[in-house]
Design an enzyme around this catalytic site. Sequence first.
Site, PDB file in Angstrom:
ATOM      1  N   ASP A  16       0.874  -1.180   0.000  1.00  0.00           N
ATOM      2  CA  ASP A  16       0.000   0.000   0.000  1.00  0.00           C
ATOM      3  C   ASP A  16       0.910   1.228   0.000  1.00  0.00           C
ATOM      4  O   ASP A  16       2.125   1.126   0.201  1.00  0.00           O
ATOM      5  CB  ASP A  16      -0.876  -0.017   1.267  1.00  0.00           C
ATOM      6  N   SER A  17       0.299   2.390  -0.178  1.00  0.00           N
ATOM      7  CA  SER A  17       1.059   3.633  -0.091  1.00  0.00           C
ATOM      8  C   SER A  17       1.618   3.834   1.322  1.00  0.00           C
ATOM      9  O   SER A  17       2.603   4.536   1.501  1.00  0.00           O
ATOM     10  CB  SER A  17       0.147   4.799  -0.416  1.00  0.00           C
ATOM     11  N   GLY A  49      -2.903   8.969  -3.327  1.00  0.00           N
ATOM     12  CA  GLY A  49      -4.148   9.545  -3.839  1.00  0.00           C
ATOM     13  C   GLY A  49      -3.978  10.878  -4.548  1.00  0.00           C
ATOM     14  O   GLY A  49      -4.801  11.258  -5.379  1.00  0.00           O
ATOM     15  N   CYS A  79      -4.205  -1.281  -2.085  1.00  0.00           N
ATOM     16  CA  CYS A  79      -4.390   0.165  -2.206  1.00  0.00           C
ATOM     17  C   CYS A  79      -5.239   0.388  -3.452  1.00  0.00           C
ATOM     18  O   CYS A  79      -4.905  -0.136  -4.526  1.00  0.00           O
ATOM     19  CB  CYS A  79      -3.017   0.817  -2.358  1.00  0.00           C
ATOM     20  N   GLU A 159      -5.562   8.696   9.677  1.00  0.00           N
ATOM     21  CA  GLU A 159      -4.176   8.467  10.112  1.00  0.00           C
ATOM     22  C   GLU A 159      -3.822   9.280  11.342  1.00  0.00           C
ATOM     23  O   GLU A 159      -3.018   8.861  12.176  1.00  0.00           O
ATOM     24  CB  GLU A 159      -3.203   8.798   8.982  1.00  0.00           C
ATOM     25  N   CYS A 191     -11.173   2.864  -0.483  1.00  0.00           N
ATOM     26  CA  CYS A 191      -9.846   3.245  -0.005  1.00  0.00           C
ATOM     27  C   CYS A 191      -9.590   2.376   1.217  1.00  0.00           C
ATOM     28  O   CYS A 191     -10.498   2.195   2.047  1.00  0.00           O
ATOM     29  CB  CYS A 191      -9.824   4.726   0.381  1.00  0.00           C
ATOM     30  N   HIS A 193      -8.067   2.785   3.840  1.00  0.00           N
ATOM     31  CA  HIS A 193      -8.112   3.438   5.158  1.00  0.00           C
ATOM     32  C   HIS A 193      -9.529   3.408   5.757  1.00  0.00           C
ATOM     33  O   HIS A 193      -9.700   3.510   6.971  1.00  0.00           O
ATOM     34  CB  HIS A 193      -7.747   4.926   5.045  1.00  0.00           C
TER      35      HIS A 193
HETATM   36  N1  DGL Z   1      -4.847   3.447   1.030  1.00  0.00           N
HETATM   37  C1  DGL Z   1      -4.890   4.212  -0.198  1.00  0.00           C
HETATM   38  C2  DGL Z   1      -5.990   3.690  -1.134  1.00  0.00           C
HETATM   39  O1  DGL Z   1      -6.615   2.669  -0.890  1.00  0.00           O
HETATM   40  C3  DGL Z   1      -5.157   5.678   0.048  1.00  0.00           C
HETATM   41  C4  DGL Z   1      -4.161   6.475   0.782  1.00  0.00           C
HETATM   42  C5  DGL Z   1      -3.273   7.332  -0.080  1.00  0.00           C
HETATM   43  O2  DGL Z   1      -3.747   8.310  -0.701  1.00  0.00           O
HETATM   44  O3  DGL Z   1      -2.106   7.026  -0.163  1.00  0.00           O
HETATM   45  O4  DGL Z   1      -6.229   4.306  -2.153  1.00  0.00           O
END
Ligand code: DGL
Length: 271
Positions: A16-17, A49, A79, A159, A191, A193
């Site tokens: 993931d990011s 993102g 992600c 976060e 997403c 998160h």
């Molecule tokens: N976890 C990332 C996603 O599912 C989003 C967070 C980011 O922007 O890095 O797109």
Amino acid sequence: MEEITDARSKSIGIFDSGIGGLTVANAIQKTLPNEHLIYFGDTAHLPYGDKSADAIRFYSLKISKFLLEQNCKMIVIACNSASSAAYNTLLDFFEGRTLFVNVVDPLVSAVTDKGYDNIGVIATKATIRSNIYRDKIKHRLQKANVQSMATPLLAPMIEEGFYQGNISHSVIDTYLGRKEFAIIDALLLACTHYPLIKNEIETYFNNKVAVLDSTDVVANAVSELLRKENLLALERTKKNEFYVSDYTKSFEDTAKVFYGEEIELKTANIW
Ligand code: DGL
């Protein structure tokens, strides 16, 4: 025979990011406790993102190469931003060398199988800009009316630990209060998160809207593909590994919230 056993005991790479994909890693671990996981969070480059598709593809290629070097039988792109920008590129580039699972297709299947008429999608700017959810949903369910909205404040808010409180209520109300969302029957949390605010969103809609996220549906997709390929591990012999590209104590503290248990983050210098 020996070769099959070796392939089964290889790891599942997940990236993931940053640390949001730990929600997916946790679901995979619960569904498949015998599997050994290697997680990579690209904390040096988050948020994805706000990045261009080209940048996200470049990061994803490099991370996948790292995970392949760790002997991964499968790589899960945990992600949505990377799944939308880089999945096809990764399939082409690493053809035949490992299996890839993205987080978009399982969520699209879950929502279209139920046949909802009005579907909302919230995600990062990169995911919404790609139109991937709208296109894939319409492809499988032509009658669907899809309302997509970028909600870039949500990931940093979560976060920073601002959820289940006044600030998150107010941000969620502002986003979801838009009139296009008044008619939806289902909402995709596109997403990784967002599972942390799933309850708040369900409450916002008085539990009248089906809220779907990419945790269990992705874990099931991983399980099905490994079973089909005869690659399910028989036992786990070592501890899962968690890497980030830029370590801070605060990432480690937040990682625990996303994964649901204490984990130790190690730095991997792949850049
Ligand atoms: N976890 C990332 C996603 O599912 C989003 C967070 C980011 O922007 O890095 O797109």
